[in-house]
Structures are given as structure tokens and as C-alpha cells.
Design an enzyme around this catalytic site. Structure first.
Site, PDB file in Angstrom:
ATOM      1  N   HIS A 101       0.432  43.416  39.194  1.00  0.00           N
ATOM      2  CA  HIS A 101       1.818  43.897  39.064  1.00  0.00           C
ATOM      3  C   HIS A 101       1.724  45.379  38.704  1.00  0.00           C
ATOM      4  O   HIS A 101       0.784  45.790  38.017  1.00  0.00           O
ATOM      5  CB  HIS A 101       2.559  43.239  37.902  1.00  0.00           C
ATOM      6  CG  HIS A 101       2.650  41.750  37.927  1.00  0.00           C
ATOM      7  ND1 HIS A 101       1.610  40.938  37.554  1.00  0.00           N
ATOM      8  CD2 HIS A 101       3.679  40.926  38.235  1.00  0.00           C
ATOM      9  CE1 HIS A 101       2.000  39.661  37.647  1.00  0.00           C
ATOM     10  NE2 HIS A 101       3.240  39.629  38.060  1.00  0.00           N
ATOM     11  N   ASP A 104       0.904  45.871  35.096  1.00  0.00           N
ATOM     12  CA  ASP A 104      -0.403  45.431  34.572  1.00  0.00           C
ATOM     13  C   ASP A 104      -1.351  46.604  34.387  1.00  0.00           C
ATOM     14  O   ASP A 104      -2.251  46.553  33.562  1.00  0.00           O
ATOM     15  CB  ASP A 104      -1.131  44.488  35.546  1.00  0.00           C
ATOM     16  CG  ASP A 104      -0.345  43.248  35.897  1.00  0.00           C
ATOM     17  OD1 ASP A 104       0.571  42.910  35.156  1.00  0.00           O
ATOM     18  OD2 ASP A 104      -0.682  42.628  36.934  1.00  0.00           O
TER      19      ASP A 104
END
Ligand code: XLS
Ligand code: NI
Ligand code: NI
Length: 448
Positions: A101, A104
Site C-alpha cells: 500500500h 506501508d
């Protein structure tokens, strides 16, 4: 100098036991099974959020994880350091792909402009590492659920400024996907659903999500990003009802909003269970409808009712998954097995990350070996062909070829006795079928 205190994980076959979880017993990347190398059937990916970010929290306790990069305190230093750890991990475990993501990999700034600048710095480093290691991006995605601004959804938010921000955030994620050559782009609608129906305009929210998806696809086309778009169904958690409930619901949504030529599905084992289905059920629904895109490889816990994201270890389940994949000929046009999974909270040492991936990869490799044997023998194909054989001719064929009518069915049935009808049915011998599948597992793995 090595960053992880672990050597490259070797294939050790039958002597893997001696390496105590740090060698493969079944996953032999270049071994040819059913006409393709194992690595090409399985296309394993490491999930950045679980493997490098997850602290092993649960709803009642803080994180227990011990990680070699815990010494970094500045968020940007940590984010940049993690990239080195991540790529050494991919190489040592032998995973050809990774997934992430946007949130992240880099910390957020106060504005989207600042956030994007942080992100780009880390993406520069990721891009360089992809070049030097050959590890590729199976998919990326935008985290539109963690930050408090997404309290009531992203595409489904009742607040237009949040919808706008979601689109803006998504735009940069698509640009990153294009830049890094992502093979797929995933949408998991973590907060695209409702807490309570009384305050919710369901149809309006769903049409907004569809608008966001169309905008995303238009923009991907505009910048020449040709990744396969995927929706990842999940019935609930964090919201009490999520619009992408399961494969069948997501397919109906895609068809309703003219998105069915654009999207396929990314299916996750634990999500299937939360929807009251088996993993195999979700894959079967998607496969038969032409929507199987990719898989999030994890498993649930029969005794606990939430998304446990366990590493796969259930050979019966991996066999069923790989049987469906063999039927389709691949996981999906660009699909892979992404370990959306974390070690248990009590497996907190850094080396447990390796051991967890080893069991996940080995369980799917074993599932592939068993399913390939079943496939080679046409065991399931014959079983099913036999079960439906009354449709191959006579009245059954007239149903399938469209020449039957209620009148023709009446004419055929009017004088059949109860005994005739009982004689038309056969026992499924289901217990024997289950025993045969057990034998396939035991025998195929004994030979492996
Ligand atoms: C959460 C989801 C998530 C997606 C990616 O339950 O599985 O991790 O895979 O956003
Ligand atoms: Ni999940
Ligand atoms: Ni997932």
C-alpha cells in the site's frame, strides 16, 4: 554485510526437517509440474504491510515483534532502511514478487504534496532495488482506510472533500504502479460499507465508489498503465457490512456499474471464511464467471471469528485452491499468491518471518503437487462428468440445448413412477470421495 541473520533459504527436499523450518521441503522453484515450473504456477509475493510493518498487535495487546530495523527512530530513515531489509528478504526467501500500500512504505506528511514527496523518495529506492535484484511488483494499492479522515469511507464517504482526497491519493498510487511496472492494481474497500443503515444512502454510496473506479481506470489509460485492476472482496471488518461482500456480490456490483470489462477479483482465504464460504468456493465462483484475477494467500482460524491472516498451512485447503488454479491454467492473467499473512503474536523473532513464509510457500507447493496428480488422473473431472452424465443425451440434452419446454418435460415425466425416479438418482458416495482425496494428499506427498 547481511541485514537479516539468516542464510538464503534452500530447497532441501526430504532433509528439510533438519533445518528446522529454514529450508523448503516441497517448493523447488524450477521443478516442472503439470507443464510449468513451480515458480510460474505459484508466483509468490511478500506483503510489505505484514512482513515489514506489522508489529504483531492484537485487539488486546501491543506489538511483540523484534525486528532488526527497530533501531531507526526517524520515520523517513526507517522507511528508507526497510527497503534494504525488504529486498534482502525477498532474495533470501526466493519470492519473485512483492505488494504494498502507499502508506506501508513511507510516512504521511501534513499535506498530500508532502506525503507524495516522502513516497517518491522511497519509490526511487525501491525502483533501484527492483532493477538490481529482478524482484517485481505483483500489485500496489492505496490505503484509503487507516487515516482518521477515512472514518466514514473513501469512495463511499458522505463527505465530498474526503472523496476528492481519495481520488487525489489514488492518482499518485497509479503513477507509482506505472513507474514500477505493477502487474495488477488492487482495491480493497476496507471502509467502503456501513456501520448503520439508518444514516446510510446505500445506492448513492455505491454509485460514488463506481465513479471513483471509472476515474481510476480512465486515468490509468491516460498514463498508459495497463495493470489488471482487481477488487478484493471482504464481507465485514472493519465496517459491519462491506459492499464487496464476496465474489458473487462483487461481480454483481461490477456488472451493475459497467466495470466488468475492467476488473477481476483478488480473493483471500480468510475473507472467504468471514463471508461463510470456503476459499475454494470463492475461487470457483470467480473462475467460472471469468473473474479470477489473483489470490491473497492466508488462512483463518476455525475457533476465532475475525481476520486472523494466518500463514497457510492447511494442505487440504491449498490442494483445493491449486486444483481450481490448474483447471483455469493459471491463477489469473497476471495473478500470484500474495502472503497477506503474519506470524502469530507469540512468533515474534525476526527469523519467524522466514519460517512463516517457508510454511506458506511449502503448503502451496504441496497443494500444487497433490492437485496436479488429481488433475493428471482426471479424478475430479471424471467424477463430475459421471455425476452430470444424464444431461449428455435424451431429456437432459434437450434442457441444455434449449429445445426443452415445460410441455416436453411434462410429456416425459407424466407416467414415471416413484420407483423410476428413485432409480434415476445415484448415491454420491461422498465419504469415499473424501477418503480418495485424503489418499491423494498422502500418496502425492510421500512420492514428492
Ligand atoms: C485486509 C485486506 C488488505 C488488502 C489490501 O483485510 O486483506 O490487506 O489485501 O488492502
Ligand atoms: Ni485480509
Ligand atoms: Ni488481502
Amino acid at each position: 554485510m547481511a541485514l537479516w541473520d539468516i542464510d538464503k533459504i534452500p530447497f532441501a527436499g526430504k532433509s528439510a526437517d533438519e533445518k528446522e523450518g529454514l529450508a523448503f521441503r516441497y517448493y523447488d522453484a524450477d521443478r516442472v509440474v503439470a507443464g510449468k515450473k513451480m515458480k510460474d504456477w505459484l508466483r509468490f509475493a511478500v506483503a510489505y504491510w505484514h512482513t515489514f510493518d506489522q508489529r504483531l498487535v492484537d485487539p488486546f495487546g501491543d506489538g511483540t515483534a523484534e525486528r532488526p530495523y527497530d533501531k531507526y527512530t526517524d520515520p523517513m530513515d526507517l522507511a528508507l532502511a526497510k527497503v534494504d531489509y525488504a529486498f534482502e528478504f525477498y532474495t533470501k526467501i526466493g519470492a519473485p514478487y512483492f505488494c504494498f500500500h502507499d502508506r506501508d512504505i513511507a510516512p504521511e506528511g501534513d499535506t498530500l504534496r508532502e506525503t507524495n514527496a516522502n513516497l517518491d523518495k522511497v519509490v526511487d529506492k525501491i525502483e533501484a532495488n527492483m532493477k538490481s535484484t529482478g524482484v517485481k511488483l505483483l500489485w500496489n494499492t492505496s490505503n484509503l482506510f487507516t487515516n482518521p479522515r477515512f472514518v466514514s469511507g473513501a469512495g463511499s464517504s458522505p463527505f465530498a472533500d474526503i472523496f476528492a482526497y481519495s481520488g487525489a491519493q489514488l492518482k499518485h498510487s497509479l503513477e507509482i504502479g506505472k513507474r514500477l511496472g505493477a502487474e495488477n492494481y488492487v482495491f480493497w474497500g476496507g471502509r467502503e460499507g456501513y456501520e448503520n443503515l439508518w444514516n446510510t444512502q446505500m445506492k448513492r454510496e455505491q454509485s460514488h465508489i463506481a465513479k471513483l473506479f471509472h476515474m481510476a481506470h480512465d486515468y490509468a489509460k491516460e498514463i498508459g498503465f495497463d495493470a489488471q485492476f482487481l477488487i478484493e472482496p471482504k464481507p465485514k471488518e472493519p465496517t459491519s457490512h462491506q459492499y464487496d461482500y464476496d465474489a458473487a456480490t462483487a461481480i454483481a456490483f461490477l456488472k451493475t456499474y459497467d466495470l466488468d470489462g475492467i476488473f477481476k477479483l483478488n480473493l483471500e482465504g480468510n475473507h472467504a471464511n468471514l463471508a461463510g464460504h470456503s476459499y475454494q468456493h470463492e475461487i470457483r465462483v470467480a473462475r467460472e464467471a471469468g473473474f479470477l484475477g489473483s489470490l491473497d494467500a492466508n488462512q483463518g482460524d476455525k475457533l476465532i471469528g475475525w481476520d486472523m491472516d494466518e500463514f497457510p498451512s492447511d494442505l487440504y485447503e491449498t490442494t483445493s485452491v491449486m486444483w481450481e488454479v490448474l483447471e483455469q491454467g493459471s491463477i489469473g492473467p497476471h495473478g500470484g499468491l500474495n502472503f497477506d499473512a503474519k506470524p502469530r503474536r507469540s512468533s515474534f523473532e525476526a527469523n519467524d518471518l522466514f519460517r512463516a513464509h517457508v510454511v506458506g510457500m511449502d503448503s502451496f507447493a504441496a497443494g500444487l503437487l497433490v492437485a496436479a496428480k488429481m488433475h493428471e488422473d482426471k479424478y475430479i473431472e471424471n467424477l463430475q462428468a459421471d455425476r452430470y452424465s444424464s444431461y449428455d443425451s435424451g431429456i437432459g440434452a434437450s434442457v441444455e440445448n434449449g429445445t426443452a419446454s415445460l410441455a416436453s418435460l411434462e410429456e416425459y415425466s407424466l407416467d414415471k413412477t416413484q420407483a423410476d425416479l428413485r432409480a434415476a438418482t445415484h448415491s454420491d458416495h461422498l465419504e469415499a470421495v473424501k477418503a480418495t482425496i485424503n489418499n491423494y494428499i498422502v500418496d502425492a506427498l510421500a512420492e514428492a
